[in-house]
Structure formats: C-alpha cells, structure tokens
Design an enzyme around this catalytic site. Structure first.
Site, PDB file in Angstrom:
ATOM      1  N   HIS A 178       0.735  -0.618  -0.092  1.00 45.89           N
ATOM      2  CA  HIS A 178       0.563   0.035   0.276  1.00 45.89           C
ATOM      3  C   HIS A 178       1.190   1.308  -0.264  1.00 45.89           C
ATOM      4  O   HIS A 178       0.428   2.417  -0.566  1.00 45.89           O
ATOM      5  CB  HIS A 178      -0.685  -0.155   1.148  1.00 45.89           C
ATOM      6  CG  HIS A 178      -1.803   1.043   1.639  1.00 45.89           C
ATOM      7  ND1 HIS A 178      -3.243   1.389   1.062  1.00 45.89           N
ATOM      8  CD2 HIS A 178      -1.215   2.398   1.928  1.00 45.89           C
ATOM      9  CE1 HIS A 178      -3.819   2.240   1.284  1.00 45.89           C
ATOM     10  NE2 HIS A 178      -3.020   3.232   1.558  1.00 45.89           N
ATOM     11  N   GLU A 179       1.501   1.034   0.646  1.00 42.91           N
ATOM     12  CA  GLU A 179       2.955   2.159   0.959  1.00 42.91           C
ATOM     13  C   GLU A 179       3.564   2.577  -0.227  1.00 42.91           C
ATOM     14  O   GLU A 179       3.687   3.823  -1.204  1.00 42.91           O
ATOM     15  CB  GLU A 179       3.242   2.252   2.108  1.00 42.91           C
ATOM     16  CG  GLU A 179       3.023   2.027   3.336  1.00 42.91           C
ATOM     17  CD  GLU A 179       2.024   3.540   4.053  1.00 42.91           C
ATOM     18  OE1 GLU A 179       2.208   4.467   2.652  1.00 42.91           O
ATOM     19  OE2 GLU A 179       1.226   3.326   4.291  1.00 42.91           O
TER      20      GLU A 179
ATOM     21  N   HIS B 201       1.492   4.118  -2.728  1.00 44.08           N
ATOM     22  CA  HIS B 201       1.518   5.683  -2.517  1.00 44.08           C
ATOM     23  C   HIS B 201       2.896   5.901  -3.293  1.00 44.08           C
ATOM     24  O   HIS B 201       2.885   7.262  -4.284  1.00 44.08           O
ATOM     25  CB  HIS B 201       2.033   6.443  -1.093  1.00 44.08           C
ATOM     26  CG  HIS B 201       0.690   5.898  -0.942  1.00 44.08           C
ATOM     27  ND1 HIS B 201      -1.085   6.082  -1.321  1.00 44.08           N
ATOM     28  CD2 HIS B 201      -0.664   5.654   0.593  1.00 44.08           C
ATOM     29  CE1 HIS B 201      -2.263   6.197  -0.228  1.00 44.08           C
ATOM     30  NE2 HIS B 201      -1.851   5.768   0.920  1.00 44.08           N
TER      31      HIS B 201
ATOM     32  N   GLU C  83      -6.723   6.695  -1.015  1.00 47.29           N
ATOM     33  CA  GLU C  83      -6.837   5.651  -0.819  1.00 47.29           C
ATOM     34  C   GLU C  83      -7.032   4.314  -1.434  1.00 47.29           C
ATOM     35  O   GLU C  83      -6.401   3.000  -0.789  1.00 47.29           O
ATOM     36  CB  GLU C  83      -7.192   6.045   1.029  1.00 47.29           C
ATOM     37  CG  GLU C  83      -6.547   6.768   1.752  1.00 47.29           C
ATOM     38  CD  GLU C  83      -4.810   6.231   2.813  1.00 47.29           C
ATOM     39  OE1 GLU C  83      -4.623   4.854   2.757  1.00 47.29           O
ATOM     40  OE2 GLU C  83      -3.845   7.034   2.135  1.00 47.29           O
TER      41      GLU C  83
END
Length: 297
Positions: free
Chosen positions: A143-144, A147, A225
């Site tokens: 997820h990070e 980003h 998100e």
C-alpha cells in the site's frame, strides 16, 4: 475488476484536481471583483499563490516529515524482515529502494512520504511490525509503496497547498471587505441585475470556497487510499493479506503522540481515531468500505 477499479480511482482524482483549479479560479475572480474590480487580477494572483504554496510544500524535506512523526531511520540489521519486505515491494513496483524508518509506538500504522520515488521513505510503527504476519505486512508495505509509485504524496500535497491558498485568499478578501477595502467600490458599483448577480456570486465564493476546497482535498485523500489498496493487491497478488491487515488496523489503538493534520493524511489508518460528523470530512475512507471493495475485486 482490479484494473478497472484502479482506472476508476485515477479518473476520480483527475476530476477532483480539476475541481480544485476551478475553485481557485473562482475565489480569485471573486476577490478581484470585490476588491479591485478586476477578475483577471484576482485569478492571476490566486494561481500564483497556489503555485507558490504547492512548490514550497512539495519540496519539503523527507527528514522534516520523519522528524515531526518521531521516526528513526534503520538499517537491514535492525529489522531485517521489515527491510526486506520494503525492498521486495519496491523491486516489484520498479521504483528505487526508499529509506526505511520505524516509529516506536504500540499502535498499528504506517506511511510513506517523498515528492518522488527517488527521495521517498517508508515508516511503520513498532506495534505494526510486532502484530502483522508476513502476508499482512506485505499488504501494508505494498500500500505504501503504491503511494510512492502513484505519486500520491505529491498529489495530496498539491491538494493541501491549493486548499490553503483558497482559504488564505478568502480570508484576505473577507478582511479587506470588512475593514473597508472594497466598501466604497461596492457602494458605487453598477446596480444593474447583472452587477447584483456578480456581487452575490463573489460574496458566496468567499464564504463557501474554503469549505468546498477542504471537502475536495479530503475526497482526494480518500480516493488515493482506495487506489493504494487496489495497487497493493496488484503488487502482492494477495487480496486476503491486505484484507486481514485492514481488519487488524481497524482494531488499533490511537497513536500515543499527537499527529498534525498534514501528517495524518499520510498514514494508512487514521492515527488519532477522531470521530467525524460525516465521511465528507474524513481523511480516510471507512475501513469497512475499503475491505468491501477488496472483496469485490
């Protein structure tokens, strides 16, 4: 379904960024009309202020952000599993290896920062590293890393900067109006129907634009998100790992130290667990909604 959701999230973000520039133009035109009777001057001033805010915030040092969040940089020897997962996810995403940080906090959380993949960093709390198994941790780090790969930090920073510029211009316009900066011009202004419409539109813009800008900024944060969740599954090929990670995140206690609003939007999970009157005013979508989207991929 996965790639359709990723494409849909990207389209929504583009729409929201365009809405931001419309708001910035509207508030600039309103301020210019009310104060100096020049739409053009107000629009140019608004765009200049917005650009200055954006560039100054984009190039803020990663070290400053990490220092604000009490994160310490680590080497592979200090947390080999965590370090290697970051390394693996960066390799799959085809981005440079980011710096790796740990925040000594029992809560479950993580975030990424950096204006580009070349100067990015990933941080996770010690609580997250203790509670998550490897598959769950891969989901969080994926997820990070997503980003970083998707330039979400830059997009979110631009959104914050534009919202700040809109609020600043509205505040300046309102103060100058209140203290007489535009009072005489208002009294002398053409009382035609069109002039009255322009006046009402300008006043409403000064009042409503900051609120709408804040809502658009938060909507961008929520969309990124969702996009990072879907992109994490694209990297790991393991939606269940991400779902289990989100389920654990939903049970996390708040972080033990205060987190400012700008940093709060960076985290994978709302760090202070503040109750919002509406999802429109939240930096993060409800975890239940995020899980539901992943289940329908």
């Amino acid at each position: 379904m996965l790639y359709q959701q990723i494409a849909q999230n990207k389209r929504k973000t583009i729409f929201l960024i365009l809405a931001f520039f419309f708001l910035l133009t509207a508030i600039g035109a309103a301020a210019g009309y009310l104060l100096v009777e020049s739409y053009q001057f107000g629009i140019v001033l608004a765009l200049i202020l917005g650009s200055i805010y954006a560039f100054s915030m984009i190039f803020q040092s990663t070290n400053v952000v990490m220092g604000m969040n009490k994160a310490r940089e680590i080497t592979v020897d200090q947390a080999p599993d965590f370090f290697h997962i970051v390394e693996d996810m960066a390799m799959v995403a085809q981005i440079p290896m980011p710096k790796v940080y740990i925040i000594d906090d029992p809560s479950l959380n993580a975030f990424a920062t950096g204006s580009s993949p070349e100067n990015a960093a990933v941080a996770a709390t010690s609580g997250l590293l203790q509670v998550m198994n490897r598959e769950e941790l891969e989901g969080v780090i994926g997820h990070e890393i997503s980003h970083i790969r998707n330039y979400d930090i830059r997009i979110s920073t631009i959104a914050v900067a534009l919202a700040s510029a809109i609020t600043l211009i509205a505040s300046m316009g309102s103060r100058m109006m209140w203290y007489g900066g535009g009072r005489q011009r208002q009294n002398d202004r053409d009382n035609s129907s069109l002039g009255i419409v322009f006046l009402i539109f300008s006043l409403l813009s000064l009042i409503l634009a900051p609120l709408i800008a804040s809502m658009v900024q938060l909507a961008i944060s929520r969309q990124r998100e969702y996009l990072a969740d879907a992109s994490s599954v694209e990297l790991t090929r393991n939606p269940e790992g991400m779902i289990r990670a989100l389920e654990k995140l939903s049970q996390s206690q708040p972080m033990s130290h205060p987190v400012d609003d700008a940093s709060s939007a960076l985290y994978i999970n709302e760090p202070q667990k503040r109750e919002s009157l509406s999802s429109l005013f939240s930096t993060h979508p409800p975890i239940a909604d995020r899980i539901e989207r992943l289940r329908h991929m």
